[in-house]
Write a protein that holds these residues in place. Structure first.
Motif, PDB file in Angstrom:
ATOM      1  N   LYS A  21      -3.791 -36.764  14.859  1.00 22.48           N
ATOM      2  CA  LYS A  21      -3.628 -38.184  15.163  1.00 22.48           C
ATOM      3  C   LYS A  21      -2.180 -38.658  14.954  1.00 22.48           C
ATOM      4  CE  LYS A  21      -5.040 -40.025  10.683  1.00 22.48           C
ATOM      5  NZ  LYS A  21      -6.062 -40.729   9.934  1.00 22.48           N
ATOM      6  N   ALA A  22      -1.468 -37.999  14.045  1.00 17.81           N
ATOM      7  CA  ALA A  22      -0.095 -38.431  13.777  1.00 17.81           C
ATOM      8  C   ALA A  22       0.794 -38.261  14.997  1.00 17.81           C
ATOM      9  CB  ALA A  22       0.473 -37.636  12.611  1.00 17.81           C
ATOM     10  N   GLN A  23       0.420 -37.344  15.852  1.00  9.24           N
ATOM     11  CA  GLN A  23       1.263 -37.066  17.002  1.00  9.24           C
ATOM     12  C   GLN A  23       1.092 -38.085  18.121  1.00  9.24           C
ATOM     13  OE1 GLN A  23      -0.067 -32.798  16.864  1.00  9.24           O
ATOM     14  NE2 GLN A  23       1.858 -32.552  17.929  1.00  9.24           N
ATOM     15  N   PHE A  24       0.004 -38.763  18.099  1.00 10.92           N
ATOM     16  CA  PHE A  24      -0.204 -39.593  19.282  1.00 10.92           C
ATOM     17  C   PHE A  24      -0.741 -40.987  19.009  1.00 10.92           C
ATOM     18  CE2 PHE A  24      -3.811 -36.642  18.872  1.00 10.92           C
ATOM     19  CZ  PHE A  24      -4.820 -37.535  18.626  1.00 10.92           C
ATOM     20  N   PHE A  59      -0.424 -54.896  11.553  1.00  6.14           N
ATOM     21  CA  PHE A  59      -0.884 -56.283  11.607  1.00  6.14           C
ATOM     22  C   PHE A  59      -2.372 -56.370  11.910  1.00  6.14           C
ATOM     23  CE2 PHE A  59       2.987 -58.494  10.958  1.00  6.14           C
ATOM     24  CZ  PHE A  59       3.986 -57.669  11.447  1.00  6.14           C
ATOM     25  N   GLU A  60      -2.780 -55.545  12.850  1.00  4.37           N
ATOM     26  CA  GLU A  60      -4.173 -55.638  13.248  1.00  4.37           C
ATOM     27  C   GLU A  60      -5.066 -54.624  12.549  1.00  4.37           C
ATOM     28  OE1 GLU A  60      -3.373 -57.025  17.864  1.00  4.37           O
ATOM     29  OE2 GLU A  60      -4.903 -55.556  17.389  1.00  4.37           O
ATOM     30  N   GLY A  61      -4.445 -53.661  11.858  1.00  3.66           N
ATOM     31  CA  GLY A  61      -5.225 -52.583  11.268  1.00  3.66           C
ATOM     32  C   GLY A  61      -5.885 -51.745  12.330  1.00  3.66           C
ATOM     33  N   ALA A  62      -5.164 -51.572  13.484  1.00  2.00           N
ATOM     34  CA  ALA A  62      -5.767 -50.868  14.609  1.00  2.00           C
ATOM     35  C   ALA A  62      -4.967 -49.623  14.969  1.00  2.00           C
ATOM     36  CB  ALA A  62      -5.831 -51.794  15.813  1.00  2.00           C
ATOM     37  N   PHE A  63      -5.680 -48.644  15.534  1.00  2.00           N
ATOM     38  CA  PHE A  63      -5.017 -47.478  16.100  1.00  2.00           C
ATOM     39  C   PHE A  63      -4.840 -47.757  17.579  1.00  2.00           C
ATOM     40  CE2 PHE A  63      -6.981 -45.874  12.293  1.00  2.00           C
ATOM     41  CZ  PHE A  63      -5.983 -45.084  11.753  1.00  2.00           C
ATOM     42  N   ILE A  64      -3.604 -47.602  18.037  1.00  2.00           N
ATOM     43  CA  ILE A  64      -3.332 -47.961  19.427  1.00  2.00           C
ATOM     44  C   ILE A  64      -2.940 -46.720  20.221  1.00  2.00           C
ATOM     45  CG2 ILE A  64      -1.881 -49.355  20.951  1.00  2.00           C
ATOM     46  CD1 ILE A  64      -1.516 -51.283  18.562  1.00  2.00           C
ATOM     47  N   ILE A  65      -3.650 -46.503  21.288  1.00  2.00           N
ATOM     48  CA  ILE A  65      -3.316 -45.410  22.193  1.00  2.00           C
ATOM     49  C   ILE A  65      -2.415 -46.022  23.258  1.00  2.00           C
ATOM     50  CG2 ILE A  65      -4.249 -43.520  23.589  1.00  2.00           C
ATOM     51  CD1 ILE A  65      -5.476 -43.756  20.713  1.00  2.00           C
ATOM     52  N   GLY A  66      -1.178 -45.534  23.308  1.00  2.00           N
ATOM     53  CA  GLY A  66      -0.163 -46.204  24.121  1.00  2.00           C
ATOM     54  C   GLY A  66      -0.408 -46.125  25.615  1.00  2.00           C
ATOM     55  N   VAL A  67       0.313 -46.947  26.344  1.00  2.00           N
ATOM     56  CA  VAL A  67       0.223 -46.988  27.808  1.00  2.00           C
ATOM     57  C   VAL A  67       0.510 -45.594  28.368  1.00  2.00           C
ATOM     58  CG1 VAL A  67       1.309 -47.961  29.882  1.00  2.00           C
ATOM     59  CG2 VAL A  67       0.926 -49.412  27.877  1.00  2.00           C
ATOM     60  N   THR A 107      -0.849 -42.829  27.963  1.00  2.00           N
ATOM     61  CA  THR A 107      -0.957 -41.702  27.032  1.00  2.00           C
ATOM     62  C   THR A 107      -2.332 -41.036  27.164  1.00  2.00           C
ATOM     63  OG1 THR A 107       0.398 -42.951  25.490  1.00  2.00           O
ATOM     64  CG2 THR A 107      -0.771 -41.050  24.593  1.00  2.00           C
ATOM     65  N   GLU A 108      -2.331 -39.704  27.105  1.00  2.00           N
ATOM     66  CA  GLU A 108      -3.606 -38.965  27.088  1.00  2.00           C
ATOM     67  C   GLU A 108      -3.710 -38.252  25.761  1.00  2.00           C
ATOM     68  OE1 GLU A 108      -4.430 -36.302  30.252  1.00  2.00           O
ATOM     69  OE2 GLU A 108      -3.919 -37.763  31.796  1.00  2.00           O
ATOM     70  N   MET A 109      -4.833 -38.340  25.114  1.00  2.00           N
ATOM     71  CA  MET A 109      -4.939 -37.706  23.800  1.00  2.00           C
ATOM     72  C   MET A 109      -6.367 -37.431  23.393  1.00  2.00           C
ATOM     73  SD  MET A 109      -4.014 -41.044  21.583  1.00  2.00           S
ATOM     74  CE  MET A 109      -2.448 -41.195  22.363  1.00  2.00           C
ATOM     75  N   ALA A 110      -6.465 -36.577  22.366  1.00  2.00           N
ATOM     76  CA  ALA A 110      -7.770 -36.277  21.787  1.00  2.00           C
ATOM     77  C   ALA A 110      -7.691 -36.554  20.299  1.00  2.00           C
ATOM     78  CB  ALA A 110      -8.128 -34.819  22.023  1.00  2.00           C
ATOM     79  N   LEU A 111      -8.742 -37.124  19.767  1.00  2.00           N
ATOM     80  CA  LEU A 111      -8.799 -37.408  18.332  1.00  2.00           C
ATOM     81  C   LEU A 111     -10.081 -36.777  17.800  1.00  2.00           C
ATOM     82  CD1 LEU A 111      -7.932 -38.918  15.761  1.00  2.00           C
ATOM     83  CD2 LEU A 111      -9.028 -40.967  16.679  1.00  2.00           C
ATOM     84  N   VAL A 112      -9.899 -35.893  16.833  1.00  2.00           N
ATOM     85  CA  VAL A 112     -11.056 -35.181  16.299  1.00  2.00           C
ATOM     86  C   VAL A 112     -11.285 -35.597  14.858  1.00  2.00           C
ATOM     87  CG1 VAL A 112     -12.041 -32.921  15.814  1.00  2.00           C
ATOM     88  CG2 VAL A 112     -10.575 -33.236  17.804  1.00  2.00           C
ATOM     89  N   ASN A 123      -4.030 -47.573  31.375  1.00  2.00           N
ATOM     90  CA  ASN A 123      -3.876 -46.205  31.902  1.00  2.00           C
ATOM     91  C   ASN A 123      -3.899 -45.120  30.828  1.00  2.00           C
ATOM     92  OD1 ASN A 123      -3.494 -47.061  34.647  1.00  2.00           O
ATOM     93  ND2 ASN A 123      -1.468 -47.770  33.984  1.00  2.00           N
ATOM     94  N   SER A 124      -4.399 -45.427  29.670  1.00  2.00           N
ATOM     95  CA  SER A 124      -4.463 -44.392  28.629  1.00  2.00           C
ATOM     96  C   SER A 124      -5.812 -43.679  28.693  1.00  2.00           C
ATOM     97  CB  SER A 124      -4.262 -45.010  27.245  1.00  2.00           C
ATOM     98  OG  SER A 124      -5.341 -45.866  26.939  1.00  2.00           O
ATOM     99  N   SER A 125      -5.858 -42.545  28.000  1.00  2.00           N
ATOM    100  CA  SER A 125      -7.087 -41.759  27.996  1.00  2.00           C
ATOM    101  C   SER A 125      -7.300 -41.189  26.600  1.00  2.00           C
ATOM    102  CB  SER A 125      -6.956 -40.623  29.011  1.00  2.00           C
ATOM    103  OG  SER A 125      -8.014 -39.725  28.856  1.00  2.00           O
ATOM    104  N   LEU A 126      -8.503 -41.329  26.094  1.00  2.00           N
ATOM    105  CA  LEU A 126      -8.809 -40.811  24.755  1.00  2.00           C
ATOM    106  C   LEU A 126     -10.109 -40.021  24.797  1.00  2.00           C
ATOM    107  CD1 LEU A 126      -8.440 -40.683  21.622  1.00  2.00           C
ATOM    108  CD2 LEU A 126      -9.766 -42.817  21.500  1.00  2.00           C
TER     109      LEU A 126
END
Lengths: 250, 245
Positions: A5-8, A14-22, A24-29, A46-49
């Motif tokens: 997760k640190a990579q992407f 402020f929001e206490g949220a994890f944001i997947i950037g514009v 960006t494609e990623m996997a979170l396990v 246009n992001s993908s998780l």
């Protein structure tokens, strides 16, 4: 291969949220190590998780809220076999053309009492939602499953598919299944279904007639019941992890 | 005698299907069990497989593979299979989520040791001989297969398991003439001195390609006639009415 997760993921303090950037494609396990319960995940345009949640050691409560923006794609795989699991995923398509798929497997064994709460709120047009969740219940376990998809009045052309399948392995176990569609726009395609049943005698005798004990035949049928969900995992190495849990609990 | 059935009565949902049945199956022979719909042919196959839905109300079944003498009714379905009985199903069960190859490996696991190279080689040979599609073993068990393909897969399982007694319930249904010829050839070739085959059917087409040693006629749960291939010709000409009171 999957990314950590640190990579992407950037954490917005402020929001206490994890944001997947514009874009960006990623996997979170999340393999028995979870985000804080109540965490918010935001998929930007246009992001993908691909989110994989594996829970087979402890029964930590999982409650995530996921917001999807325009053209974002979210695919969630869940497998849980821990006793007394509480899983809540609230997904919102806040902008148009979002797609959300969720494939889940839960094992509720012995005296476990679990709650699975999936909610999808579609606020904008052209969104696709596909939820398939399998529960296997044995012993004197109980499972409450609730899957709600709310299609709001602005969500025209939504395409929704919600299926809950429950396999009962004993006379004493219980499932309470509530697949619910709330539709406030007439121009949508939406279907939902729930099935609940025991292992089929004709399948058991077929396998037994080929030399498998009743216990082994039952285990194979439980695996077959869930295998179709595992086959949808794109990240092949996690199929083995899911199959491992299947073997331990089937 | 490989199989000796005496005074066998069987009920399904409190209705008697087989009534005081007497039947002997000898080693090294092919039997054709014929009869009209509902005469009890498939019930007999399922009783031999050990399906608990069919209640044996009286009688005995002695099974003698090689030198052993087993009381078949005391054996579980899996024990019967491991002792060399194979029953092909009239309607093979579709199970999505199990690949054919995984299933075959699983059912061979408890039997004689086979290395994976030999297993795959035999599987490939049978796939070609039975004219099954090249990647059929990656498909889910019986799922989405045509009736004929399912019957070929039943036969393939028999050839992989190498049973002593094969009971083939309507293995000929759903097959076109070429497939029937092919399947029949494999059944005929499978026969040996220490094996027996019982083919259950209600038509005589398969007799064009198989040479049975005995024809048995089952009507209303009883064997009412038996004989050589002339009996089948008589049935082809006059139907089963001649045996009904």
């Amino acid at each position: 291969m999957y990314l950590t997760k640190a990579q992407f993921i950037t954490q917005n303090s402020f929001e206490g949220a994890f944001i997947i950037g514009v874009n960006t494609e990623m996997a979170l396990v999340l393999d028995n190590e979870f985000l804080e319960s109540g965490s918010k995940i935001i998929l930007e345009q246009n992001s993908s998780l691909e989110l994989i949640i594996i829970q087979d050691k402890n029964s930590q409560n999982i409650a995530y809220r996921i917001l999807q923006k325009k053209n974002s794609r979210l695919k969630v795989f869940v497998i849980t076999s821990s006793k007394n699991c509480n899983l809540q995923i609230l997904q919102e398509a806040t902008e148009a053309n979002a797609s959300f798929e969720l494939f889940g497997i839960s094992f509720n064994l012995a005296t476990s009492s679990s709650t699975i709460d999936l909610q999808s709120l579609i606020k904008q047009p052209n969104c696709d939602i596909n939820i398939v969740f399998n529960n296997t219940i044995a012993g004197s376990a109980k499972c409450n499953f609730s899957g709600i998809v709310n299609i709001s009045k602005n969500a025209q052309n939504a395409n929704v598919h919600l299926v809950n399948k429950n396999l009962l392995l004993s006379d004493n176990c219980k499932i309470n299944s509530k697949p619910i569609l709330q539709i406030f726009n007439p121009n949508v395609k939406a279907k939902h279904a729930a099935t609940t049943g025991f292992l089929k005698d004709k399948e058991l005798i077929y396998l037994q007639s080929r030399g498998l004990t009743k216990e082994r035949a039952s285990k194979i049928l439980v695996q077959a019941f869930n295998q179709q969900i595992i086959n949808k995992l794109n990240i092949i190495c996690f199929r083995d992890r899911f199959n491992q849990i299947l073997n331990q609990n089937g | 005698m490989m199989l000796n059935i005496s005074h066998l009565s069987v009920a399904f949902e409190n209705k008697e299907i087989l009534s005081n049945l007497e039947l002997g199956i000898e080693s090294g022979k092919i039997y054709i069990l014929m009869g009209p719909n509902g005469s009890g042919k498939s019930t007999l196959a399922q009783v031999l497989a050990g399906n608990p839905k069919f209640k044996v109300t009286s009688g005995q079944i002695q099974y003698q593979p090689h030198s052993e003498n087993l009381n078949l009714l005391e054996q579980t379905p899996d024990q019967r299979s491991l002792n060399g009985i194979f029953t092909s199903f009239q309607e093979p069960v579709e199970i999505a989520g199990i690949k054919v190859v995984t299933f075959l490996k699983e059912i061979l696991k408890n039997r004689k040791a086979q290395d994976s190279k030999k297993f795959l080689s035999k599987l490939k040979t049978l796939q070609q001989e039975l004219k099954l599609e090249a990647n059929f073993y990656l498909r889910d068990l019986n799922s989405g297969l045509s009736g004929g393909q399912k019957k070929k897969l039943e036969l393939l399982q028999m050839l992989m398991l190498e049973p002593t007694l094969a009971i083939l319930d309507e293995i000929d249904s759903g097959l076109d003439v070429d497939a029937l010829k092919l399947v029949s050839k494999h059944i005929q070739n499978y026969l040996s001195q220490d094996r027996s085959i019982v083919i259950i059917t209600h038509n005589t087409d398969i007799l064009k390609f198989i040479k049975p040693d005995r024809i048995l006629v089952l009507i209303q749960g009883k064997i009412v006639a038996h004989g050589d291939v002339k009996l089948a010709k008589q049935i082809q000409k006059n139907g089963f009415k001649q045996f009904i009171d």
